[in-house]
Design a protein around this motif. Structure first.
Motif, PDB file in Angstrom:
ATOM      1  N   ALA A  79       0.852  -1.194   0.000  1.00  0.00           N
ATOM      2  CA  ALA A  79       0.000   0.000   0.000  1.00  0.00           C
ATOM      3  C   ALA A  79       0.884   1.239   0.000  1.00  0.00           C
ATOM      4  CB  ALA A  79      -0.901   0.003   1.223  1.00  0.00           C
ATOM      5  N   HIS A  80       0.379   2.299  -0.602  1.00  0.00           N
ATOM      6  CA  HIS A  80       1.156   3.533  -0.786  1.00  0.00           C
ATOM      7  C   HIS A  80       0.333   4.708  -0.268  1.00  0.00           C
ATOM      8  CE1 HIS A  80       3.206   6.296  -4.054  1.00  0.00           C
ATOM      9  NE2 HIS A  80       3.540   6.629  -2.832  1.00  0.00           N
ATOM     10  N   CYS A  81       0.887   5.396   0.710  1.00  0.00           N
ATOM     11  CA  CYS A  81       0.236   6.596   1.235  1.00  0.00           C
ATOM     12  C   CYS A  81       1.019   7.768   0.619  1.00  0.00           C
ATOM     13  CB  CYS A  81       0.356   6.564   2.762  1.00  0.00           C
ATOM     14  SG  CYS A  81      -0.486   7.880   3.600  1.00  0.00           S
ATOM     15  N   PRO A  82       0.495   8.373  -0.457  1.00  0.00           N
ATOM     16  CA  PRO A  82       1.307   9.307  -1.236  1.00  0.00           C
ATOM     17  C   PRO A  82       1.538  10.643  -0.557  1.00  0.00           C
ATOM     18  CG  PRO A  82      -0.890   9.176  -2.180  1.00  0.00           C
ATOM     19  CD  PRO A  82      -0.861   8.230  -1.016  1.00  0.00           C
ATOM     20  N   GLU A  83       2.441  11.414  -1.161  1.00  0.00           N
ATOM     21  CA  GLU A  83       2.778  12.750  -0.695  1.00  0.00           C
ATOM     22  C   GLU A  83       1.524  13.628  -0.737  1.00  0.00           C
ATOM     23  OE1 GLU A  83       5.879  13.907  -3.339  1.00  0.00           O
ATOM     24  OE2 GLU A  83       6.858  15.202  -1.893  1.00  0.00           O
ATOM     25  N   GLY A  84       1.339  14.467   0.256  1.00  0.00           N
ATOM     26  CA  GLY A  84       0.286  15.469   0.202  1.00  0.00           C
ATOM     27  C   GLY A  84      -1.116  14.978   0.497  1.00  0.00           C
ATOM     28  N   ARG A  85      -1.232  13.968   1.365  1.00  0.00           N
ATOM     29  CA  ARG A  85      -2.551  13.508   1.871  1.00  0.00           C
ATOM     30  C   ARG A  85      -3.628  13.474   0.811  1.00  0.00           C
ATOM     31  NH1 ARG A  85      -2.033  18.610   5.352  1.00  0.00           N
ATOM     32  NH2 ARG A  85       0.056  18.185   6.029  1.00  0.00           N
ATOM     33  N   ARG A  86      -3.466  12.604  -0.173  1.00  0.00           N
ATOM     34  CA  ARG A  86      -4.496  12.573  -1.211  1.00  0.00           C
ATOM     35  C   ARG A  86      -5.687  11.740  -0.795  1.00  0.00           C
ATOM     36  NH1 ARG A  86      -0.697  11.701  -5.431  1.00  0.00           N
ATOM     37  NH2 ARG A  86       0.633  13.523  -5.535  1.00  0.00           N
ATOM     38  N   ILE A  87      -6.494  12.311   0.082  1.00  0.00           N
ATOM     39  CA  ILE A  87      -7.734  11.652   0.467  1.00  0.00           C
ATOM     40  C   ILE A  87      -8.815  12.063  -0.544  1.00  0.00           C
ATOM     41  CG2 ILE A  87      -7.251  11.439   2.941  1.00  0.00           C
ATOM     42  CD1 ILE A  87      -9.139  14.227   2.709  1.00  0.00           C
ATOM     43  N   PHE A  88      -9.968  11.447  -0.462  1.00  0.00           N
ATOM     44  CA  PHE A  88     -11.077  11.854  -1.342  1.00  0.00           C
ATOM     45  C   PHE A  88     -11.861  12.927  -0.588  1.00  0.00           C
ATOM     46  CE2 PHE A  88     -10.212   7.355  -2.335  1.00  0.00           C
ATOM     47  CZ  PHE A  88      -9.810   7.510  -3.648  1.00  0.00           C
ATOM     48  N   PRO A  89     -11.725  14.209  -0.986  1.00  0.00           N
ATOM     49  CA  PRO A  89     -12.251  15.308  -0.176  1.00  0.00           C
ATOM     50  C   PRO A  89     -13.770  15.339  -0.055  1.00  0.00           C
ATOM     51  CG  PRO A  89     -11.392  16.147  -2.270  1.00  0.00           C
ATOM     52  CD  PRO A  89     -11.024  14.706  -2.203  1.00  0.00           C
ATOM     53  N   ASP A  90     -14.467  14.811  -1.065  1.00  0.00           N
ATOM     54  CA  ASP A  90     -15.928  14.890  -1.034  1.00  0.00           C
ATOM     55  C   ASP A  90     -16.578  13.701  -0.332  1.00  0.00           C
ATOM     56  OD1 ASP A  90     -15.769  17.279  -2.433  1.00  0.00           O
ATOM     57  OD2 ASP A  90     -15.753  16.234  -4.362  1.00  0.00           O
ATOM     58  N   MET A  91     -15.765  12.727   0.049  1.00  0.00           N
ATOM     59  CA  MET A  91     -16.315  11.569   0.746  1.00  0.00           C
ATOM     60  C   MET A  91     -16.137  11.755   2.245  1.00  0.00           C
ATOM     61  SD  MET A  91     -15.014   8.315  -1.384  1.00  0.00           S
ATOM     62  CE  MET A  91     -15.458   8.062  -3.089  1.00  0.00           C
TER      63      MET A  91
END
Ligand SMILES: Nc1ncnc2c1ncn2[C@@H]1O[C@H](COP(=O)(O)OP(=O)(O)OP(=O)(O)O)[C@@H](O)[C@H]1O
Ligand SMILES: [Mg+2]
Length: 234
Positions: A79-91
């Motif tokens: 699993a990869h937790c990428p740079e810059g907290r790429r979460i799904f903002p609308d969820m």
């Protein structure tokens, strides 16, 4: 567990990774440190299959994954937790965690893992129905970490998990990462915060301009003159 040899990655004509080799043993926490533009994120992207390497081998549990798709690599347990907290903002928070487990079908196990994450991150539990984009930076980082471990990976990679967080939250994030390792998951972490990374890790690699120039135990690298002068402020 992971053995990279002679890995080369190009973006067009730019050679961002110039033939690196590194290895990670099962259960270790390995840190990758280095200045901006050294090629740290590119290394993680090539391991997770987001980027296809130009040449070289990436052996994971004895099989070469260098040509596998990102989905297949996730299925194999990286699993990869990428740079810059790429979460799904609308969820919502909970929907983001569910997305981390989208390849799993064991509903009971998923729910148990989600409960464990909510216990570990009480802030996420309080906000489980909050839209993720409205959370603070630190909360979003916790969510990004939680989402990465929802796939129940064998190896999890964190790219600058402490970036932009207040000192007390940074400490909390490192404790959480240490906890993930103690629970038996192998960790590869990229960090600008060289001192904390070297202090926490079992083994570290220093990258400069696309090459690995030094490696050793974290405690050894903390005492290294070059590292002290260039990365630890003397
Ligand atoms: N999509 C891209 N297209 C072209 N060049 C890229 C691309 N992504 C990265 N690079 C270049 O590749 C090199 C390595 O970038 P990378 O993001 O891996 O560095 P990094 O070590 O993670 O740096 P930082 O600490 O700033 O995050 C840099 O010179 C960068 O400009
Ligand atoms: Mg980077």
């Amino acid at each position: 567990m992971l053995e990279i040899s002679n890995l080369v990655c190009r973006y067009g004509k730019v050679e961002a990774i110039k033939g690196i080799s590194l290895s990670i043993k099962k259960g270790q926490l390995v840190a990758l440190i280095g200045a901006n533009g050294a090629g740290k994120s590119t290394t993680l992207r090539s391991i997770s299959g987001v980027l296809s390497p130009t040449s070289g081998r990436i052996m994971f549990e004895g099989q070469d994954i260098a040509r596998c798709s990102a989905r297949e690599i996730l299925m194999r347990g990286i699993a990869h937790c990428p740079e810059g907290r790429r979460i799904f903002p609308d969820m919502t928070v909970e929907e983001n965690l569910d997305m981390g487990a989208y390849l799993r079908s064991d509903i009971e196990g998923m729910n148990a893992d989600k409960d464990r994450i909510f216990t570990q991150f009480p802030r996420l539990a309080e906000r489980r129905r909050q839209v993720a984009g409205t959370m603070s930076g630190g909360e979003q980082q916790m969510l990004a970490i939680g989402r990465a471990i929802m796939s129940r990976p064998k190896l999890v990679m964190f790219d600058e998990p402490s970036l932009g967080l207040a000192p007390n939250i940074v400490e909390q994030v490192f404790e959480i990462i240490d906890g993930i390792r103690q629970a038996g998951t192998t960790v590869l972490m990229v960090e600008q915060n060289a001192y904390s990374a070297l202090d926490l890790c079992d083994h570290a690699y220093l990258m400069e301009a696309g090459s690995i120039v030094l490696s050793g135990k974290g405690s050894e690298l903390i005492d290294n003159d070059h590292i002290r002068q260039a990365y630890l402020g003397g």
